[in-house]
Design a protein around this motif. Sequence first.
Motif, short mmCIF file in Angstrom:
data_model
loop_
_atom_site.label_atom_id
_atom_site.label_comp_id
_atom_site.label_asym_id
_atom_site.label_seq_id
_atom_site.Cartn_x
_atom_site.Cartn_y
_atom_site.Cartn_z
N LEU A 21 0.85 -1.20 0.00
CA LEU A 21 0.00 0.00 0.00
C LEU A 21 0.88 1.25 0.00
O LEU A 21 0.87 2.04 0.95
CB LEU A 21 -0.92 -0.01 1.23
CG LEU A 21 -1.87 -1.20 1.39
CD1 LEU A 21 -2.59 -1.15 2.74
CD2 LEU A 21 -2.88 -1.25 0.25
N PRO A 22 1.65 1.46 -1.09
CA PRO A 22 2.66 2.52 -1.08
C PRO A 22 2.09 3.93 -0.96
O PRO A 22 2.79 4.83 -0.50
CB PRO A 22 3.39 2.34 -2.42
CG PRO A 22 2.46 1.54 -3.27
CD PRO A 22 1.69 0.67 -2.33
N SER A 23 0.83 4.14 -1.33
CA SER A 23 0.25 5.48 -1.22
C SER A 23 -0.40 5.73 0.14
O SER A 23 -1.02 6.77 0.34
CB SER A 23 -0.77 5.72 -2.34
OG SER A 23 -0.14 5.67 -3.59
N TRP A 24 -0.29 4.76 1.03
CA TRP A 24 -0.83 4.92 2.38
C TRP A 24 0.30 5.28 3.33
O TRP A 24 1.35 4.63 3.35
CB TRP A 24 -1.48 3.61 2.87
CG TRP A 24 -2.71 3.20 2.14
CD1 TRP A 24 -2.81 2.85 0.84
CD2 TRP A 24 -4.04 3.10 2.69
NE1 TRP A 24 -4.12 2.52 0.52
CE2 TRP A 24 -4.89 2.67 1.65
CE3 TRP A 24 -4.58 3.32 3.97
CZ2 TRP A 24 -6.26 2.46 1.84
CZ3 TRP A 24 -5.95 3.11 4.16
CH2 TRP A 24 -6.77 2.69 3.10
N ASN A 25 0.11 6.31 4.13
CA ASN A 25 1.08 6.63 5.18
C ASN A 25 1.04 5.55 6.26
O ASN A 25 -0.03 4.98 6.54
CB ASN A 25 0.77 7.99 5.79
CG ASN A 25 1.16 9.13 4.87
OD1 ASN A 25 2.26 9.15 4.31
ND2 ASN A 25 0.25 10.09 4.67
N ASP A 26 2.20 5.29 6.84
CA ASP A 26 2.23 4.35 7.95
C ASP A 26 1.39 4.90 9.10
O ASP A 26 1.29 6.11 9.28
CB ASP A 26 3.67 4.11 8.41
CG ASP A 26 4.45 3.31 7.37
OD1 ASP A 26 3.81 2.56 6.60
OD2 ASP A 26 5.69 3.46 7.31
N GLY A 27 0.80 4.00 9.85
CA GLY A 27 -0.05 4.44 10.96
C GLY A 27 -1.05 3.36 11.30
O GLY A 27 -1.03 2.27 10.72
N LYS A 28 -1.91 3.69 12.22
CA LYS A 28 -2.86 2.73 12.78
C LYS A 28 -3.76 2.10 11.71
O LYS A 28 -4.01 0.89 11.73
CB LYS A 28 -3.74 3.48 13.81
CG LYS A 28 -4.21 2.62 14.97
CD LYS A 28 -5.02 3.44 15.98
CE LYS A 28 -6.47 3.53 15.59
NZ LYS A 28 -7.30 4.31 16.54
N ALA A 44 -6.88 13.02 4.62
CA ALA A 44 -5.80 14.02 4.65
C ALA A 44 -4.52 13.45 5.26
O ALA A 44 -3.42 13.70 4.76
CB ALA A 44 -6.25 15.25 5.43
N LYS A 45 -4.67 12.66 6.32
CA LYS A 45 -3.49 12.15 7.03
C LYS A 45 -3.01 10.80 6.51
O LYS A 45 -1.82 10.50 6.51
CB LYS A 45 -3.81 12.01 8.53
CG LYS A 45 -3.93 13.35 9.24
CD LYS A 45 -4.05 13.14 10.75
CE LYS A 45 -4.47 14.45 11.44
NZ LYS A 45 -5.15 14.21 12.72
N ASP A 46 -3.96 9.93 6.12
CA ASP A 46 -3.57 8.55 5.80
C ASP A 46 -3.12 8.35 4.34
O ASP A 46 -2.48 7.35 4.05
CB ASP A 46 -4.74 7.60 6.11
CG ASP A 46 -4.88 7.33 7.61
OD1 ASP A 46 -3.83 7.24 8.27
OD2 ASP A 46 -6.01 7.23 8.11
N TRP A 47 -3.52 9.27 3.47
CA TRP A 47 -3.23 9.05 2.05
C TRP A 47 -2.19 10.02 1.52
O TRP A 47 -2.39 11.24 1.55
CB TRP A 47 -4.52 9.16 1.23
CG TRP A 47 -5.45 7.98 1.43
CD1 TRP A 47 -5.22 6.87 2.19
CD2 TRP A 47 -6.75 7.80 0.86
NE1 TRP A 47 -6.29 6.01 2.12
CE2 TRP A 47 -7.25 6.55 1.31
CE3 TRP A 47 -7.55 8.57 0.00
CZ2 TRP A 47 -8.50 6.05 0.94
CZ3 TRP A 47 -8.80 8.08 -0.38
CH2 TRP A 47 -9.26 6.83 0.10
#
Lengths: 318, 318
Positions: A14-21, A305-308
């Motif tokens: 999921l390269p376009s997803w920021n790391d996180g919960k 806004a934060k996850d993508w």
Amino acid sequence: EIILEENQESTDPLPSWNDGKTKESIINFVTKATTEGHPDFIKKEDRIVTTDNDGTLWSEQPAYFQLFFALDRIHALASEHPEWKNKQPYKSVLENDMKTLMAQGEKGILEIVMASHAGISTDEFASIVKDWIATAQHPTKKKKYTELVFQPMLELINYLQANEFKTFIVSGGGIEFMRPWTEEVYNIPKDQVVGSSIKTKYEYKDGQPTITRLAEIDLIDDKEGKPVGINRYIGRKPVIAIGNSDGDLQMMHWAESNSIKNLQIYIHHTDSTREWAYDRESHIGTFDKALDEASQKGWALVDMAKDWKVIYPYELKD
Amino acid sequence: EIILEENQESTDPLPSWNDGKTKESIINFVTKATTEGHPDFIKKEDRIVTTDNDGTLWSEQPAYFQLFFALDRIHALASEHPEWKNKQPYKSVLENDMKTLMAQGEKGILEIVMASHAGISTDEFASIVKDWIATAQHPTKKKKYTELVFQPMLELINYLQANEFKTFIVSGGGIEFMRPWTEEVYNIPKDQVVGSSIKTKYEYKDGQPTITRLAEIDLIDDKEGKPVGINRYIGRKPVIAIGNSDGDLQMMHWAESNSIKNLQIYIHHTDSTREWAYDRESHIGTFDKALDEASQKGWALVDMAKDWKVIYPYELKD
Ligand SMILES: [Ca+2]
Ligand SMILES: [Ca+2]
């Protein structure tokens, strides 16, 4: 064995997803579901994913894209219907007077949808949709509608398919409006698209079979209609359900009632710069009751806004 | 490279089919459809197969097996309905008086079907069907109903799947009557089963979602209903359509209207010794108009007595 940092990154599903919960909860679920012997392992035939379309796989502002299709179609058909010039709701469409159109409420919209979607054969309708989707442009983004799909969701679909999940669209949008392009755009086969439908009629004329689209509702695949549609088309409960509005809540509950471990994912439109920001007060994609429930129950809640990292595929190419 | 005769035989994809025109036409079609560069090559997404169930994948005499299920269910429910003892069509069912039941025509049968199929949740219904199909026995064959599937058809389904055809059941039988066992018996997933259906209703009570089966017809997936069902569930025309009666003719026409090369296969019940022999005059599986058209058009016509080495899988084990 040494695994290089670079290697790990290059295989990020999921390269376009920021790391996180959120990303973590999705990857964790899929990893367990596909690890034989794990208590949360899911048999292949049970790996059913149902995802909403409008606002979940592509944008839905300032109006459902299918409504733009309906309006364009009314314009295209106007020359065959001179009476529309003086007859509502057509008059407001032809005068591009959205305010008057909307003031006519659901009844007016339904009449526009039926006039633009019924009365022709399924083959003709598919070809009209294909032509429209290949050329029509979004009023403000000035992009083709199929360019306004969410890159992170394309990656998620691809990741789930690679892990042998069977991915279904379950949308309030029209089933025959989606099928002509969802295969190419999302890699989801036509028979895995569930949507709202109108009734049809088969006839055999001059050795030529035709299915005609009738101006009569068959299934409204929204709210209570989503579990009904899932039961009708799929016949088993999803283990992953993805949506963005209160209209998906019943689908979430249906997945929740699965005896097999399940995951609910809600997309929260929080990005007023790159996309649109809306939730509780919005008429399109109202996300209110479900937002409360998602928070209470700890469902995966995607903060766009934060996850993508990116929203649309074309951002990758810019 | 030498290919041994034995090797060739051991890789026969249809070992229960006798060599001849019918087998040859099927293998030819599949071979061309899967040979890249061949003018009759078919892209994977277009490799759609629709097959009837009753009389095509399993037997249907002396009555549709689903009717036996309905009758058993009426007996099982009788204690909750003391009024049935004196009320038709229930009275005749409880007295095992088939003649009187049949004399009440479609209306009587429909009432029996609704009383035995509606009013409970989809989960409950699936579990009742599962229990019944696991234990009930055919009245004359004294075999479980799922033992009365056709071995040559299991081989055909398997052969088509191995060649990346997507196989769908398109049956006049009840969709929720078939789904609990078709996956295991035919290796056809639930979402690839199309059948007749009744309406359903979603409710959320005490945090528990339920879909209830209503005593109202949704789709009769027979005759004109078959192309309608194919369009609804699959969204593209089949390239292979398989059936055994006049009720499949519209499905054959729908496949015939495919712009892609297509094949029609009809099963002709000609074996009064091993199965049943019936066609034009039979009330179940009437094969009259379609028999003429199949002959005229040169569709593949399976002569069960001549084309099939065995009928049922248990014959292989005997
Ligand atoms: Ca939505
Ligand atoms: Ca049949």
